[in-house]
Design a protein around this motif. Structure first.
Motif, PDB file in Angstrom:
ATOM      1  N   LEU A 105     -15.897  66.007  -5.165  1.00 50.28           N
ATOM      2  CA  LEU A 105     -16.897  65.154  -4.529  1.00 50.28           C
ATOM      3  C   LEU A 105     -16.581  63.683  -4.748  1.00 50.28           C
ATOM      4  O   LEU A 105     -15.960  63.309  -5.744  1.00 50.28           O
TER       5      LEU A 105
ATOM      6  N   ALA B 228     -21.341  62.788  -7.649  1.00 47.71           N
ATOM      7  CA  ALA B 228     -22.300  63.784  -8.126  1.00 47.71           C
ATOM      8  C   ALA B 228     -23.524  63.052  -8.633  1.00 47.71           C
ATOM      9  O   ALA B 228     -23.408  62.067  -9.372  1.00 47.71           O
TER      10      ALA B 228
ATOM     11  N   ALA C  25     -16.189  65.503  -9.528  1.00 51.79           N
ATOM     12  CA  ALA C  25     -16.580  64.335  -8.732  1.00 51.79           C
ATOM     13  C   ALA C  25     -15.875  63.103  -9.280  1.00 51.79           C
ATOM     14  O   ALA C  25     -15.672  62.984 -10.491  1.00 51.79           O
TER      15      ALA C  25
END
Length: 426
Positions: free
Chosen positions: A5, A8, A118
């Motif tokens: 990601l 997060a 992330a």
């Protein structure tokens, strides 16, 4: 998951939902991890009587207007924001982050739903562990409740109540005790926080618009303090509250500007005040440190909340328990000094201003920072950046988002927006 990601977000209260909204607008790949079964954060489990500290119009933004100041309306407002922003599917409910650590250039988050990675981590919702001080209990028969656990204040009728604390939570408990007919109210406090004495309802007295206009008039901190101290002292004197003047002068750099509670002001003489601390609970008595014994049916802890970042593998932050302790470990407004690409947006919000506007401004600039269009520095802050100060602070670091004429635009917004109209969504 296969991908890493961009961001997060831990917590899907108002800060997390607003951050998700701005991530979607900016094209930042983000997920929010929420330990409860839906968005709302602390507001999801607070009692229905709990309310916000500012006017609903200051808490709302743009056409997202909360129907009122109390817990049911605030929770509905956060859920509506998630729905209208189209980010519900980006919230992993009932998925607490059990551990988060930074290694190999990214954050790894361990959850019951699996492990996630992330590049950036936004930690919200840490300030929600109820504080109940440790005291000796000897065959205690006095019932105890933290303010967050008082579900039905109507049960206070006819009881001998002891309220402990000198800040917002205690003031709320005193108000509820008076409103619902407690037979006797003893108030125990070690220190006191400033509030604005008024007989207006809290959701009216809590407007921050006058303070915004004060800021736009160009007054420095010393001038703001001088004006507000004079006004506050005059109000305390007018309502006969000089006995509870806080020991330290009001200082916008470090204090909140909380609204008063009208019944607490009107019926102040009914409160049996006891400066000091609770040492023990013995039988049906609350024993104070000076030996005073108070007979009681119920002890209400208005002692607030502590930070709990125990899931975060960053030593200093994991052990921090107060906004001040977390803030001291941040640079800029909300960047961690102890770990890369870690952001803590709630630590500067114990000052004066609109939390939703602050979260929106920080979220927009954070997305620009993640995408390399802004530069959020790591310079430590030694005081609150209050309300419209945040605009100037972030505009310097995120000029693309604010535009070249941001000063004129925000001055016009502050001076021309009616008090009963929410500020526009930035």
């Amino acid at each position: 998951m296969d991908r890493t990601l961009d961001l997060a977000i831990v917590g899907a209260g108002i800060a997390g939902v607003v951050a998700l909204d701005y991530a979607r607008r900016a094209g930042v790949d983000a997920l929010a991890f929420e330990r409860q079964d839906g968005p709302g954060g602390l507001w999801r489990h607070l009692p229905a009587w709990q309310d916000i500290q500012i006017s609903p119009h200051d808490w709302s933004l743009g056409d997202r207007v909360t129907a009122g100041p109390a817990q049911p309306q605030i929770l509905a407002h956060i859920e509506d924001w998630a729905d209208r922003a189209g980010v519900r599917d980006r919230i992993l409910a009932a998925t607490p982050v059990q551990r988060a650590r930074h290694a190999d250039g990214a954050w790894t988050l361990e959850t019951p739903a699996g492990t996630f990675r992330a590049h950036h981590l936004l930690a919200t919702g840490g300030h929600e562990r109820p504080v109940v001080p440790p005291v000796q209990r000897v065959q205690a028969r006095v019932r105890e409740l933290h303010s967050s656990a008082l579900r039905d204040p109507a049960t206070l009728a006819g009881l001998r109540v002891v309220v402990v604390g000198g800040g917002a939570s205690a003031y709320d408990l005193l108000e509820q005790s008076l409103l619902h007919g407690a037979a006797h109210i003893a108030w125990v406090y070690r220190g006191l926080r400033w509030f604005v004495p008024s007989r207006k309802p809290k959701h009216v007295a809590g407007s921050v618009r006058d303070y915004a206009r004060l800021q736009m008039a160009g007054l420095g901190i010393a001038e703001q303090n001088a004006m507000l101290r004079q006004d506050l002292r005059a109000r305390y004197a007018k309502f006969g509250l000089d006995a509870i003047l806080p020991a330290q002068p009001f200082d916008v750099a470090h204090d909140q500007l909380m609204p008063g509670r009208p019944l607490m002001v009107e019926r102040f003489a009914e409160l049996a005040r006891h400066p000091g601390a609770v040492a023990a609970i013995e039988g049906d008595e609350v024993v104070l440190a000076d030996g005073t014994r108070l007979q009681a049916d119920l002890l209400l802890w208005g002692t607030g909340y502590a930070f709990d970042l125990g899931w975060l593998e960053v030593a200093g932050l994991r052990e921090a328990r107060s906004p001040q302790a977390v803030s001291e470990r941040c640079g800029g407004l909300f960047r961690s000094l102890e770990a890369p690409n870690l952001y803590l947006p709630g630590v500067q919000l114990d000052g004066i201003g609109s939390a939703t506007l602050a979260y929106a401004l920080m979220a927009r600039s954070l997305m620009a920072h993640i995408q390399g269009r802004a530069r959020l520095d790591l310079l430590p802050r030694e005081r609150h950046v209050n309300h419209m100060e945040m605009v100037a602070y972030l505009a310097e670091r995120d000029p693309e988002s604010f535009g070249p004429d941001w000063q004129a635009q925000w001055r016009s917004l502050v001076l021309e927006t009616p008090d009963d109209v929410p500020y526009p969504l930035p």
